[in-house]
Design a protein around this motif. Sequence first.
Motif, PDB file in Angstrom:
ATOM      1  N   THR A   1      44.744  54.247 -70.876  1.00 28.70           N
ATOM      2  CA  THR A   1      43.374  54.736 -70.762  1.00 28.70           C
ATOM      3  C   THR A   1      42.748  54.181 -69.496  1.00 28.70           C
ATOM      4  OG1 THR A   1      43.132  54.823 -73.163  1.00 28.70           O
ATOM      5  CG2 THR A   1      41.113  54.803 -71.880  1.00 28.70           C
ATOM      6  N   LEU A   2      42.126  55.061 -68.722  1.00 26.09           N
ATOM      7  CA  LEU A   2      41.350  54.663 -67.548  1.00 26.09           C
ATOM      8  C   LEU A   2      39.885  54.928 -67.874  1.00 26.09           C
ATOM      9  CD1 LEU A   2      43.340  56.348 -64.641  1.00 26.09           C
ATOM     10  CD2 LEU A   2      43.114  53.915 -65.027  1.00 26.09           C
TER      11      LEU A   2
ATOM     12  N   PHE B   1      46.751  51.688 -56.592  1.00 29.33           N
ATOM     13  CA  PHE B   1      47.501  51.210 -57.760  1.00 29.33           C
ATOM     14  C   PHE B   1      48.318  52.389 -58.278  1.00 29.33           C
ATOM     15  CE2 PHE B   1      43.619  52.947 -59.484  1.00 29.33           C
ATOM     16  CZ  PHE B   1      43.998  53.579 -60.654  1.00 29.33           C
ATOM     17  N   LYS B   2      49.295  52.084 -59.094  1.00 30.67           N
ATOM     18  CA  LYS B   2      50.127  53.154 -59.644  1.00 30.67           C
ATOM     19  C   LYS B   2      49.687  53.457 -61.064  1.00 30.67           C
ATOM     20  CE  LYS B   2      54.156  53.133 -56.866  1.00 30.67           C
ATOM     21  NZ  LYS B   2      55.558  53.409 -56.794  1.00 30.67           N
ATOM     22  N   TYR B   3      49.539  54.742 -61.349  1.00 28.05           N
ATOM     23  CA  TYR B   3      49.234  55.218 -62.690  1.00 28.05           C
ATOM     24  C   TYR B   3      50.229  56.313 -63.008  1.00 28.05           C
ATOM     25  CZ  TYR B   3      46.719  57.072 -66.698  1.00 28.05           C
ATOM     26  OH  TYR B   3      46.382  57.493 -67.954  1.00 28.05           O
TER      27      TYR B   3
ATOM     28  N   ARG C   1      48.301  61.259 -46.811  1.00 29.97           N
ATOM     29  CA  ARG C   1      48.945  61.768 -45.587  1.00 29.97           C
ATOM     30  C   ARG C   1      50.044  60.825 -45.091  1.00 29.97           C
ATOM     31  NH1 ARG C   1      43.254  62.936 -44.071  1.00 29.97           N
ATOM     32  NH2 ARG C   1      42.972  65.138 -44.508  1.00 29.97           N
ATOM     33  N   SER C   2      50.089  59.624 -45.642  1.00 24.12           N
ATOM     34  CA  SER C   2      51.053  58.634 -45.218  1.00 24.12           C
ATOM     35  C   SER C   2      52.455  59.016 -45.697  1.00 24.12           C
ATOM     36  CB  SER C   2      50.663  57.266 -45.791  1.00 24.12           C
ATOM     37  OG  SER C   2      51.739  56.385 -45.740  1.00 24.12           O
ATOM     38  N   PHE C   3      53.452  58.826 -44.830  1.00 29.17           N
ATOM     39  CA  PHE C   3      54.836  59.117 -45.185  1.00 29.17           C
ATOM     40  C   PHE C   3      55.293  58.216 -46.333  1.00 29.17           C
ATOM     41  CE2 PHE C   3      59.414  58.362 -44.717  1.00 29.17           C
ATOM     42  CZ  PHE C   3      59.874  59.665 -44.841  1.00 29.17           C
ATOM     43  N   ALA C   4      54.850  56.966 -46.337  1.00 23.60           N
ATOM     44  CA  ALA C   4      55.253  56.035 -47.396  1.00 23.60           C
ATOM     45  C   ALA C   4      54.755  56.492 -48.763  1.00 23.60           C
ATOM     46  CB  ALA C   4      54.711  54.637 -47.087  1.00 23.60           C
ATOM     47  N   THR C   5      53.555  57.093 -48.799  1.00 25.82           N
ATOM     48  CA  THR C   5      53.013  57.580 -50.065  1.00 25.82           C
ATOM     49  C   THR C   5      53.808  58.763 -50.551  1.00 25.82           C
ATOM     50  OG1 THR C   5      50.813  56.858 -49.438  1.00 25.82           O
ATOM     51  CG2 THR C   5      50.928  58.455 -51.211  1.00 25.82           C
TER      52      THR C   5
ATOM     53  N   PRO D   1      50.817  56.945 -56.968  1.00 20.51           N
ATOM     54  CA  PRO D   1      49.840  56.072 -56.302  1.00 20.51           C
ATOM     55  C   PRO D   1      48.434  56.678 -56.354  1.00 20.51           C
ATOM     56  CG  PRO D   1      51.155  57.249 -54.681  1.00 20.51           C
ATOM     57  CD  PRO D   1      51.706  57.613 -56.028  1.00 20.51           C
ATOM     58  N   VAL D   2      47.492  55.912 -56.849  1.00 19.50           N
ATOM     59  CA  VAL D   2      46.093  56.336 -56.911  1.00 19.50           C
ATOM     60  C   VAL D   2      45.333  55.561 -55.848  1.00 19.50           C
ATOM     61  CG1 VAL D   2      44.004  56.392 -58.329  1.00 19.50           C
ATOM     62  CG2 VAL D   2      46.244  56.845 -59.365  1.00 19.50           C
ATOM     63  N   GLY D   3      44.616  56.275 -55.006  1.00 18.28           N
ATOM     64  CA  GLY D   3      43.835  55.634 -53.961  1.00 18.28           C
ATOM     65  C   GLY D   3      44.615  55.386 -52.688  1.00 18.28           C
TER      66      GLY D   3
END
Length: 144
Positions: free
Chosen positions: A66-67, A128-130, A140-144, A134-136
């Motif tokens: 739950t968020l 953070f990961k949900y 546009r990042s290649f790593a994301t 990745p949230v936030g």
Amino acid sequence: MGPPTKEIDIQRGLKQGDPLAPFLFLMVAEGFSGLMRKAVRNNMFEGFRVGEGDLVISHLQYVDDTLCIGKATVQNLWTLKAVLQGFELASGLKVNFSKSCLIGINVSRDFMLMACNFIGSCESTLPFKYLGLPVGANHRSFAT
């Protein structure tokens, strides 16, 4: 050959793997959702307003995650704590505050420290990961 241990005498509850368990959990989780909706409707909790319309998001639920999403106010903290405590009393379930965290966006450091102490959880940051996503993070990042 037989079982590796003695049979466990279940006094109450469901056995692990019981097909009714997910449905019963959803009924209990719906109770929390109803409490949060009522708190928003009664202006006790101010969620996040989406766009120009009337859509307000105060919480998101998926399985047993739950968020809770709201403005950084003392009233929201009191309401959230009351809802969580009421949920625990009504359902018999316990909120694991050691696994819970608060994330502040554009919130002062003093408020975050006070909020974490009040709720009894730790502070975290973006991204953070949900559910493995990745949230936030910069999408546009290649790593994301």
